[in-house]
Design a protein around this motif. Structure first.
Motif, mmCIF file in Angstrom:
data_model
loop_
_atom_site.group_PDB
_atom_site.id
_atom_site.type_symbol
_atom_site.label_atom_id
_atom_site.label_comp_id
_atom_site.label_asym_id
_atom_site.label_seq_id
_atom_site.Cartn_x
_atom_site.Cartn_y
_atom_site.Cartn_z
ATOM 1 N N ALA A 164 0.783 -1.235 0.079
ATOM 2 C CA ALA A 164 -0.104 -0.007 -0.028
ATOM 3 C C ALA A 164 0.948 0.980 -0.093
ATOM 4 O O ALA A 164 0.616 2.121 -0.740
ATOM 5 C CB ALA A 164 -0.816 0.046 1.205
ATOM 6 N N ILE A 165 2.027 1.356 0.753
ATOM 7 C CA ILE A 165 2.675 2.673 1.041
ATOM 8 C C ILE A 165 3.613 2.739 -0.274
ATOM 9 O O ILE A 165 3.695 3.832 -0.527
ATOM 10 C CB ILE A 165 3.586 2.507 2.349
ATOM 11 C CG1 ILE A 165 4.281 3.801 2.586
ATOM 12 C CG2 ILE A 165 4.825 1.552 2.091
ATOM 13 C CD1 ILE A 165 3.298 4.769 3.086
ATOM 14 N N SER A 166 3.831 1.684 -1.017
ATOM 15 C CA SER A 166 4.710 2.038 -2.216
ATOM 16 C C SER A 166 3.842 2.573 -3.386
ATOM 17 O O SER A 166 4.276 3.325 -4.204
ATOM 18 C CB SER A 166 5.355 0.645 -2.577
ATOM 19 O OG SER A 166 4.346 -0.250 -3.242
ATOM 20 N N GLY A 167 2.608 2.188 -3.222
ATOM 21 C CA GLY A 167 1.677 2.665 -4.296
ATOM 22 C C GLY A 167 1.081 4.215 -4.037
ATOM 23 O O GLY A 167 1.029 4.956 -4.721
ATOM 24 N N ALA A 168 0.846 4.231 -2.782
ATOM 25 C CA ALA A 168 0.552 5.591 -2.246
ATOM 26 C C ALA A 168 1.470 6.826 -2.183
ATOM 27 O O ALA A 168 1.309 8.158 -2.492
ATOM 28 C CB ALA A 168 -0.155 5.655 -0.702
ATOM 29 N N VAL A 169 2.954 6.125 -2.051
ATOM 30 C CA VAL A 169 3.754 7.430 -1.835
ATOM 31 C C VAL A 169 5.188 6.679 -2.396
ATOM 32 O O VAL A 169 5.836 5.947 -2.059
ATOM 33 C CB VAL A 169 4.345 7.565 -0.214
ATOM 34 C CG1 VAL A 169 5.195 8.383 -0.015
ATOM 35 C CG2 VAL A 169 3.122 7.884 0.633
ATOM 36 N N PRO A 170 5.180 6.885 -3.885
ATOM 37 C CA PRO A 170 6.329 6.620 -4.425
ATOM 38 C C PRO A 170 7.391 6.956 -4.119
ATOM 39 O O PRO A 170 7.819 8.074 -3.862
ATOM 40 C CB PRO A 170 5.922 7.062 -5.997
ATOM 41 C CG PRO A 170 4.449 7.374 -5.930
ATOM 42 C CD PRO A 170 4.185 7.721 -4.551
ATOM 43 N N PRO A 171 8.596 6.257 -4.126
ATOM 44 C CA PRO A 171 10.012 6.575 -3.562
ATOM 45 C C PRO A 171 10.260 7.700 -4.543
ATOM 46 O O PRO A 171 10.031 7.910 -5.712
ATOM 47 C CB PRO A 171 10.815 5.107 -4.080
ATOM 48 C CG PRO A 171 9.850 4.168 -3.825
ATOM 49 C CD PRO A 171 8.347 4.741 -4.547
ATOM 50 N N ASP A 172 11.140 8.803 -4.140
ATOM 51 C CA ASP A 172 11.692 9.783 -4.688
ATOM 52 C C ASP A 172 10.837 10.983 -5.081
ATOM 53 O O ASP A 172 11.033 11.805 -5.767
ATOM 54 C CB ASP A 172 12.372 9.395 -5.869
ATOM 55 C CG ASP A 172 13.875 8.402 -5.500
ATOM 56 O OD1 ASP A 172 14.450 8.841 -4.485
ATOM 57 O OD2 ASP A 172 14.308 7.618 -6.230
ATOM 58 N N SER A 173 9.528 10.786 -4.664
ATOM 59 C CA SER A 173 8.356 11.631 -4.983
ATOM 60 C C SER A 173 8.494 12.878 -3.766
ATOM 61 O O SER A 173 9.215 12.695 -2.752
ATOM 62 C CB SER A 173 7.028 11.164 -4.455
ATOM 63 O OG SER A 173 6.787 10.642 -3.110
ATOM 64 N N ALA A 174 7.980 13.870 -4.269
ATOM 65 C CA ALA A 174 8.168 15.045 -3.248
ATOM 66 C C ALA A 174 7.561 14.952 -1.872
ATOM 67 O O ALA A 174 8.073 15.211 -0.746
ATOM 68 C CB ALA A 174 7.352 16.352 -3.824
ATOM 69 N N HIS A 175 6.361 14.103 -2.108
ATOM 70 C CA HIS A 175 5.686 13.573 -0.472
ATOM 71 C C HIS A 175 6.779 12.482 0.300
ATOM 72 O O HIS A 175 7.026 12.858 1.550
ATOM 73 C CB HIS A 175 4.637 12.714 -0.860
ATOM 74 C CG HIS A 175 3.799 12.630 0.608
ATOM 75 N ND1 HIS A 175 3.072 13.249 1.123
ATOM 76 C CD2 HIS A 175 3.839 11.278 1.221
ATOM 77 C CE1 HIS A 175 2.527 12.770 1.921
ATOM 78 N NE2 HIS A 175 3.019 11.645 2.470
ATOM 79 N N SER A 176 7.256 11.741 -0.338
ATOM 80 C CA SER A 176 8.349 10.924 0.304
ATOM 81 C C SER A 176 9.464 11.704 0.703
ATOM 82 O O SER A 176 10.081 11.287 1.885
ATOM 83 C CB SER A 176 8.955 9.834 -0.744
ATOM 84 O OG SER A 176 9.927 8.967 -0.271
ATOM 85 N N LYS A 177 10.255 12.469 0.087
ATOM 86 C CA LYS A 177 11.293 13.308 0.484
ATOM 87 C C LYS A 177 10.748 14.390 1.671
ATOM 88 O O LYS A 177 11.523 14.539 2.767
ATOM 89 C CB LYS A 177 11.782 14.429 -0.454
ATOM 90 C CG LYS A 177 12.493 13.528 -1.590
ATOM 91 C CD LYS A 177 12.798 14.233 -2.753
ATOM 92 C CE LYS A 177 13.312 13.352 -4.008
ATOM 93 N NZ LYS A 177 13.566 14.221 -5.116
ATOM 94 N N ALA A 178 9.527 14.948 1.847
ATOM 95 C CA ALA A 178 8.826 15.690 2.890
ATOM 96 C C ALA A 178 9.074 14.909 4.034
ATOM 97 O O ALA A 178 9.359 15.207 5.003
ATOM 98 C CB ALA A 178 7.531 16.295 2.592
ATOM 99 N N ALA A 179 8.551 13.376 3.806
ATOM 100 C CA ALA A 179 8.465 12.646 5.037
ATOM 101 C C ALA A 179 9.713 12.493 5.660
ATOM 102 O O ALA A 179 9.864 12.338 6.677
ATOM 103 C CB ALA A 179 7.927 11.187 4.540
#
Length: 171
Positions: free
Chosen positions: A73-88
Motif C-alpha cells: 500500500a505505501i509503495s503505491g500511495a507514496v512512490p519513492p523519490d516523490s516530493a511527498h516521500s522526501k518531505a516525510a
C-alpha cells in the motif's frame, strides 16, 4: 507499482513492528487507526481517503493490514523519490534531532547530534545562518529551509548584528 528501496523497507518494517507492539495487539497486523499512527511516525501526512484506500490492500478481508500488505500500500500511495516521500524523510530527520519533542531543534540538540563532526564555533555560525528569529533553535520551517534554500551569504540582512553576537541560552 513503485518499488521501495531496501532502506525504506527496513525503515517501514521497524516502524510497523513498533506500532504493533505499542499501539496494536502484537498480532503482526495493524488496524486502519494504527496504520494512521504508523504513517505519522514515518513522517507521512496523507489525507484520510488515501489512508482508507490502504484497506483495498487487505487481501484477507480482516480490516487489518499485515506488513506485506502495508508495504504494498505505501509503495503505491507514496512512490519513492516523490516530493511527498522526501518531505516525510525531512519530518523524520527533524523529529530525530528534536529530542525533547518541543517542536524545535535547539543549539544543544544539534550540538549533541553532531558531536565530533563540527566545532562549536562552526555550529554557532550554522545556527546564525538558518535561525531567522534569533532564538538559537530551528523551527521545522527553518529546518526545511536548510534543504531547499541556497546557503545564506555572510552579508545576510535577515541576521542582525545583535543576534549574531548573542549566545544560545542553555535549555
Amino acid at each position: 507499482m513503485a518499488t521501495l528501496s531496501r532502506q525504506e523497507v527496513k525503515l517501514y518494517t521497524e516502524f510497523f513492528h513498533q506500532v504493533d507492539e505499542t499501539d496494536g495487539d502484537g498480532s503482526g497486523c495493524l488496524s486502519l487507526e494504527n496504520c494512521e499512527k504508523l504513517l505519522d511516525k514515518c513522517g507521512h501526512r496523507l489525507p484520510k481517503d488515501v489512508i482508507q484506500a490502504f484497506v483495498s490492500h487487505d487481501e484477507d478481508g480482516s480490516w487489518k493490514l499485515t506488513l506485506e500488505e502495508f508495504l504494498a500500500a505505501i509503495s503505491g500511495a507514496v512512490p519513492p523519490d516523490s516530493a511527498h516521500s522526501k518531505a516525510a524523510e525531512l519530518r523524520r530527520l527533524f523529529r530525530a534531532y528534536d529530542k525533547n519533542k518541543d517542536g524545535y531543534v535547539s543549539f544543544y540538540e544539534l550540538k549533541n547530534a553532531m558531536r565530533g563532526s563540527v566545532t562549536e564555533e562552526e555550529l554557532r555560525e550554522f545556527i546564525r545562518d538558518w535561525d531567522k528569529d534569533g532564538d538559537w533553535r530551528l523551527s521545522f520551517e527553518e529546518f526545511i529551509n536548510m534543504y531547499v534554500a541556497p546557503m545564506p551569504s555572510d552579508n545576510n540582512d535577515d541576521v542582525t548584528a545583535a543576534s549574531a553576537e548573542s549566545q544560545p541560552a542553555e535549555t
